[in-house]
Design a protein around this motif. Sequence first.
Motif, PDB file in Angstrom:
ATOM      1  N   ALA A  96       0.840  -1.208   0.000  1.00 47.90           N
ATOM      2  CA  ALA A  96       0.000   0.000   0.000  1.00 47.90           C
ATOM      3  C   ALA A  96       0.870   1.252   0.000  1.00 47.90           C
ATOM      4  O   ALA A  96       0.568   2.227  -0.691  1.00 47.90           O
ATOM      5  N   SER A 155      -1.296  -3.058   9.739  1.00 49.61           N
ATOM      6  CA  SER A 155      -0.899  -2.501   8.441  1.00 49.61           C
ATOM      7  C   SER A 155      -1.166  -1.015   8.425  1.00 49.61           C
ATOM      8  O   SER A 155      -0.361  -0.235   7.902  1.00 49.61           O
ATOM      9  N   ALA A 156      -2.307  -0.612   8.999  1.00 45.22           N
ATOM     10  CA  ALA A 156      -2.654   0.810   9.002  1.00 45.22           C
ATOM     11  C   ALA A 156      -1.678   1.606   9.863  1.00 45.22           C
ATOM     12  O   ALA A 156      -1.262   2.698   9.485  1.00 45.22           O
ATOM     13  N   PHE A 157      -1.287   1.058  11.015  1.00 43.68           N
ATOM     14  CA  PHE A 157      -0.433   1.823  11.925  1.00 43.68           C
ATOM     15  C   PHE A 157       0.990   1.948  11.435  1.00 43.68           C
ATOM     16  O   PHE A 157       1.690   2.880  11.815  1.00 43.68           O
ATOM     17  N   LEU A 159       1.652   2.205   8.237  1.00 44.65           N
ATOM     18  CA  LEU A 159       1.574   2.804   6.903  1.00 44.65           C
ATOM     19  C   LEU A 159       2.299   4.147   6.799  1.00 44.65           C
ATOM     20  O   LEU A 159       3.072   4.366   5.868  1.00 44.65           O
ATOM     21  N   SER A 160       2.075   5.053   7.765  1.00 41.23           N
ATOM     22  CA  SER A 160       2.651   6.383   7.653  1.00 41.23           C
ATOM     23  C   SER A 160       4.173   6.316   7.593  1.00 41.23           C
ATOM     24  O   SER A 160       4.801   6.969   6.758  1.00 41.23           O
ATOM     25  N   ILE A 163       5.311   4.976   4.263  1.00 39.52           N
ATOM     26  CA  ILE A 163       5.251   5.972   3.184  1.00 39.52           C
ATOM     27  C   ILE A 163       6.419   6.947   3.310  1.00 39.52           C
ATOM     28  O   ILE A 163       7.073   7.284   2.327  1.00 39.52           O
TER      29      ILE A 163
ATOM     30  N   PHE B  28      -4.033   3.954  -7.327  1.00 41.86           N
ATOM     31  CA  PHE B  28      -2.750   3.811  -6.623  1.00 41.86           C
ATOM     32  C   PHE B  28      -2.912   4.147  -5.135  1.00 41.86           C
ATOM     33  O   PHE B  28      -2.300   3.538  -4.276  1.00 41.86           O
ATOM     34  N   PRO B  31      -5.578   1.518  -1.738  1.00 41.98           N
ATOM     35  CA  PRO B  31      -5.320   0.648  -0.570  1.00 41.98           C
ATOM     36  C   PRO B  31      -4.881   1.447   0.649  1.00 41.98           C
ATOM     37  O   PRO B  31      -5.368   1.205   1.765  1.00 41.98           O
ATOM     38  N   ALA B  32      -3.984   2.410   0.435  1.00 40.58           N
ATOM     39  CA  ALA B  32      -3.489   3.189   1.573  1.00 40.58           C
ATOM     40  C   ALA B  32      -4.627   3.993   2.197  1.00 40.58           C
ATOM     41  O   ALA B  32      -4.742   4.068   3.425  1.00 40.58           O
ATOM     42  N   LEU B  35      -7.047   1.774   4.270  1.00 44.10           N
ATOM     43  CA  LEU B  35      -6.470   1.401   5.564  1.00 44.10           C
ATOM     44  C   LEU B  35      -6.441   2.594   6.506  1.00 44.10           C
ATOM     45  O   LEU B  35      -6.868   2.509   7.661  1.00 44.10           O
ATOM     46  N   PHE B  36      -5.930   3.704   5.980  1.00 45.59           N
ATOM     47  CA  PHE B  36      -5.671   4.854   6.825  1.00 45.59           C
ATOM     48  C   PHE B  36      -6.966   5.484   7.330  1.00 45.59           C
ATOM     49  O   PHE B  36      -7.123   5.759   8.517  1.00 45.59           O
ATOM     50  N   ILE B  39      -9.105   2.705   9.530  1.00 46.38           N
ATOM     51  CA  ILE B  39      -8.623   2.309  10.854  1.00 46.38           C
ATOM     52  C   ILE B  39      -8.220   3.511  11.704  1.00 46.38           C
ATOM     53  O   ILE B  39      -8.194   3.433  12.922  1.00 46.38           O
ATOM     54  N   LEU B  40      -7.888   4.629  11.071  1.00 49.75           N
ATOM     55  CA  LEU B  40      -7.397   5.750  11.866  1.00 49.75           C
ATOM     56  C   LEU B  40      -8.320   6.971  11.832  1.00 49.75           C
ATOM     57  O   LEU B  40      -8.783   7.424  12.873  1.00 49.75           O
TER      58      LEU B  40
END
Lengths: 285, 307
Positions: A96, A155-157, A159-160, A163, B28, B31-32, B35-36, B39-40
């Motif tokens: 992601a 995965s979400a936590f 992610l930042s 990136i 693109f 997915p990010a 998730l972001f 969940i956040l």
Amino acid sequence: MQLEERYTLKKSNPAVKVLVYILLVIWAFINIFPIYFMFTFSLKSNEEIFGENVVGLPREWLFSNYVSAMNTGNMGLYFVNSVLVTTVSIFISLAAAMMATYAITRIKWKGANFTNSFFMLGLTIPLQASIVPVYVILSKLHWLNHYSTLIIPYSAFTLSMSILICTGFMVDIPYDLDEAARIDGCGLWGTFGRIIVPLLKPAYATIGIYAFLQCWNEFMFANVFISDSAHRTLPVGIKALSGAYTTDWGPIGAALVIATFPTLIVYIFLCRKIQDSFIAGAVKG
Amino acid sequence: MWKVFDMADKKTIKRKTDFKKGLDIFLFLLPAILLFVGILIAPIAVSLYRSLQKWNGFSPGTFIGFKNYKDLFTSGSINWMTSLKNALIIAFFSVFVQLPFSLLLALLLGRKYKGERFFLTVYFMPVLISTVVIGQLWLKIYNPDYGILNRALAALGLADWQHVWVGDPKTALGSVVVPTIWQYVGYHMLLMYAGVKGVSPDLREAAMLDGATNWQVDRYVVIPVIKPIIRTSVIFAVTGSLKTYDLVRIITNAGPTHKTEVPSTLLEDMLFLRNRYGMGSTISVMLIILCFAFALAITAAFKEKEY
């Protein structure tokens, strides 16, 4: 990361040097001792631990503690669960992050900068912020106690940070390569798949190491979201085991070693790479 | 990095249509974003909304305005002030004990002593160990009957100093603070060490030609140059302290009698022991506000000091 020694120093006073060495050695001892202590008491009987031989090497090497930790304590299962949850989380986070970073740094559009700042919010937001609503939704959907209950939040936590690290690596790839790929008829997806993904290999390791430690050691979500023993990860498993063996220290020590030593052994071989991953994560932010 | 970006813009090859490009960008990012946001961001929005309600998690909540926030600060039975005080005490020790010590180690290791790599590697080891393991380990060290700490005190003839470390209200918080500080010294040291090694050799050379000693070089050249890293460390140390959970849960379990409660353990209690989901949401929101407020305040404080 450049950590080469290129500068010179003045000669320091020998007395100061000795004092510094004493400090460095004492602190090294304070760091190594708990690990040594954990390893030795994992092989001892209560008689040895509670008796005269508190800090020495085990007189009798009791591997049966490891057998108890594996059988009664289910550490084998928890180990596999941790490996599974961690691996899948890293994979999802990495995939992601690479896609998002590609869209943010290598395609020209108006909102790119804003989107990047938006994702960077995640570096400051505490995990605890989302635990109540996520817990309520998951329990209403009867989605607690699955591997995915942990994999998706993990995965979400991560992610930042993924990136952020990806951006650092991606801007180093020459833009001429994108151009060449386009001339050869690759679209955005072709350029991404054939040029960017293979060239980002060094980023995989950095992100993988960072995300691994986040997920492998995570305790709060695992403790709150997983109540059945079949899906426990190592940190929760250790907590459960220590509740079951309050008086028998050996098996607890064995469980601690099982959870810790694989990471430490890998670290000994890859220490430079692992240290660099942490530096990349923090310093570029 | 944006400079490179601009150059690339000029060279950008014409694409078929804007719509196709927009769709690709969206895909693109999809997915990010899922998730972001899922969940956040969305949960935070829900938390904000629920923090204004009396809600048990199952029935529909009733809107009560800012009463939860008011109760949080005024009702003693919630223990919020204790938890906040404990988090701030941990933050205080992190910033004023852990970070200066980390900086000292980083500067010393920057002196090219023999065994530099060895010390660096060893000091970083605790960072890799799960806090649950660290907590269990320290519980064994603190054990009143068989723990090394009390035994060492007895061996040194200091039996009077022995304590039921974890169970005594006077020492309970300290028994959480010590492992917390111990574990992350290596982390901050590593970041600062990278900074120390990155200081331009010319700057050092210039200072030394002016007759500066090693300490003066560290004080007037190295520390100002690595200020941004120190700022990052301070932010991590403070926000990390506000988020403390693992070690408290494992070592003291927020006891004795809620003496070592921290915001995150309180949050968990609201959900599982007291069914006060609205109040739990309020604590979540307070944590976000505190983390951002401290991060901004620390950034501002470092800006003022620059010369």
